[in-house]
Design an enzyme around this catalytic site. Structure first.
Site, PDB file in Angstrom:
ATOM      1  N   GLY A  46      15.995  11.850   1.736  1.00 30.55           N
ATOM      2  CA  GLY A  46      16.008  10.339   1.715  1.00 30.55           C
ATOM      3  C   GLY A  46      14.626   9.652   0.843  1.00 30.55           C
ATOM      4  O   GLY A  46      14.301   9.765   0.483  1.00 30.55           O
ATOM      5  N   GLN A  51      10.404   2.355  -1.824  1.00 34.34           N
ATOM      6  CA  GLN A  51      10.041   3.251  -1.587  1.00 34.34           C
ATOM      7  C   GLN A  51       9.215   3.569  -2.790  1.00 34.34           C
ATOM      8  O   GLN A  51       8.307   4.013  -3.231  1.00 34.34           O
ATOM      9  CB  GLN A  51       9.981   4.507  -1.135  1.00 34.34           C
ATOM     10  CG  GLN A  51      10.008   4.782   0.651  1.00 34.34           C
ATOM     11  CD  GLN A  51      10.856   5.452   1.117  1.00 34.34           C
ATOM     12  OE1 GLN A  51      11.556   5.806   1.314  1.00 34.34           O
ATOM     13  NE2 GLN A  51       9.992   6.958   1.221  1.00 34.34           N
ATOM     14  N   CYS A  89       7.073  10.870   6.594  1.00 34.59           N
ATOM     15  CA  CYS A  89       7.613   9.470   5.515  1.00 34.59           C
ATOM     16  C   CYS A  89       7.101  10.032   4.551  1.00 34.59           C
ATOM     17  O   CYS A  89       5.485  10.329   4.083  1.00 34.59           O
ATOM     18  CB  CYS A  89       7.253   8.230   5.818  1.00 34.59           C
ATOM     19  SG  CYS A  89       7.567   7.465   4.622  1.00 34.59           S
ATOM     20  N   LEU A  90       7.444  10.213   3.184  1.00 33.94           N
ATOM     21  CA  LEU A  90       6.978  10.382   1.939  1.00 33.94           C
ATOM     22  C   LEU A  90       6.282   9.274   1.167  1.00 33.94           C
ATOM     23  O   LEU A  90       5.088   9.687   0.435  1.00 33.94           O
ATOM     24  CB  LEU A  90       7.882  10.320   0.912  1.00 33.94           C
ATOM     25  CG  LEU A  90       9.239  11.335   0.627  1.00 33.94           C
ATOM     26  CD1 LEU A  90      10.701  11.354   0.120  1.00 33.94           C
ATOM     27  CD2 LEU A  90       8.782  12.741   0.373  1.00 33.94           C
ATOM     28  N   HIS A 131      15.913   6.890   9.774  1.00 36.23           N
ATOM     29  CA  HIS A 131      15.059   6.592   9.464  1.00 36.23           C
ATOM     30  C   HIS A 131      14.970   5.319   7.676  1.00 36.23           C
ATOM     31  O   HIS A 131      14.040   5.024   7.117  1.00 36.23           O
ATOM     32  CB  HIS A 131      14.340   7.703   8.629  1.00 36.23           C
ATOM     33  CG  HIS A 131      12.770   7.960   7.632  1.00 36.23           C
ATOM     34  ND1 HIS A 131      11.955   8.809   7.974  1.00 36.23           N
ATOM     35  CD2 HIS A 131      12.494   7.886   6.830  1.00 36.23           C
ATOM     36  CE1 HIS A 131      10.958   8.625   7.749  1.00 36.23           C
ATOM     37  NE2 HIS A 131      11.562   7.980   6.248  1.00 36.23           N
ATOM     38  N   GLU A 132      15.753   5.471   6.648  1.00 33.15           N
ATOM     39  CA  GLU A 132      15.789   5.186   5.697  1.00 33.15           C
ATOM     40  C   GLU A 132      16.451   3.327   5.298  1.00 33.15           C
ATOM     41  O   GLU A 132      15.839   1.932   5.081  1.00 33.15           O
ATOM     42  CB  GLU A 132      17.295   5.257   4.875  1.00 33.15           C
ATOM     43  CG  GLU A 132      16.683   7.078   4.412  1.00 33.15           C
ATOM     44  CD  GLU A 132      14.928   6.683   3.361  1.00 33.15           C
ATOM     45  OE1 GLU A 132      14.558   6.282   3.475  1.00 33.15           O
ATOM     46  OE2 GLU A 132      14.271   8.625   3.644  1.00 33.15           O
ATOM     47  N   HIS A 135      13.512   1.370   6.727  1.00 30.42           N
ATOM     48  CA  HIS A 135      12.476   1.110   5.364  1.00 30.42           C
ATOM     49  C   HIS A 135      13.541  -0.315   4.888  1.00 30.42           C
ATOM     50  O   HIS A 135      12.326  -0.784   4.522  1.00 30.42           O
ATOM     51  CB  HIS A 135      12.963   2.499   4.269  1.00 30.42           C
ATOM     52  CG  HIS A 135      11.899   3.001   4.458  1.00 30.42           C
ATOM     53  ND1 HIS A 135      10.463   2.575   4.315  1.00 30.42           N
ATOM     54  CD2 HIS A 135      11.640   4.701   4.240  1.00 30.42           C
ATOM     55  CE1 HIS A 135       9.973   4.272   4.375  1.00 30.42           C
ATOM     56  NE2 HIS A 135      10.690   5.424   4.798  1.00 30.42           N
TER      57      HIS A 135
END
Ligand code: CO
Length: 165
Positions: A46, A51, A89-90, A131-132, A135
């Site tokens: 995702g 991001q 997390c990326l 999670h997204e 963000h």
């Protein structure tokens, strides 16, 4: 399609509340396509627009073996249950931490044609959706740890950032 540059903590764009998309125009369609390309290039499940440095409420999801999903202006309709899960997390490479998340979540949003749809999810998809969505509100799992001592570093042999979003 273009692979976009990822933004990492402590980049302020990650802490900002993203703005709603008012019109799904060509620039939003291009952003979504580029986000999908970027997500696959880095093995993520995702990605949220902040991001890639864009403070707009757009997320993409790419579950293994499933069709990619684009959601514009996503909102949580319902959450139920509670579980402790490991999050990565990326935008925070090299770390992980255990946080409390819902067992299932229902989210509504719009597709690229402006049509509203809902996803009722559990397991990995529920985790990725939550999670997204966090963000988009400028919070990351690191903000949900009891303390920063709970943030763990990957062992050197663990290089995979898979399952991050
Ligand atoms: Co993330």
């Amino acid at each position: 399609m273009t692979v976009l540059k990822l933004h990492y903590l402590p980049d302020p764009v990650l802490k900002r509340k993203a703005k709603r998309v008012s019109t799904i125009d060509a620039s939003i369609k291009k952003l979504a396509a580029d986000m999908i390309e970027t997500m696959h290039a880095i093995n993520g499940v995702g990605l949220a627009a902040p991001q890639v440095g864009v403070s707009l409420r757009v997320i993409v999801l790419g579950m293994p073996e499933e069709k990619d999903i684009v959601m514009i202006n996503p909102e949580v309709v319902k959450k139920s249950g509670e579980r402790l899960i490991v999050e990565r997390c990326l935008s925070v490479p090299g770390y992980y931490g255990e946080v409390k998340r819902a067992e299932s979540v229902t989210v509504k949003g719009k597709d690229l044609k402006g049509k509203e749809f809902r996803i009722k999810a559990k397991d990995l998809l529920a985790q990725a959706l939550e999670h997204e969505l966090y963000h988009l509100n400028g919070t990351l799992y690191v903000d949900h740890l009891e303390s920063l001592d709970k943030l763990k570093k990957n062992e050197p042999e663990e290089t995979a950032e898979e399952n991050g979003g």
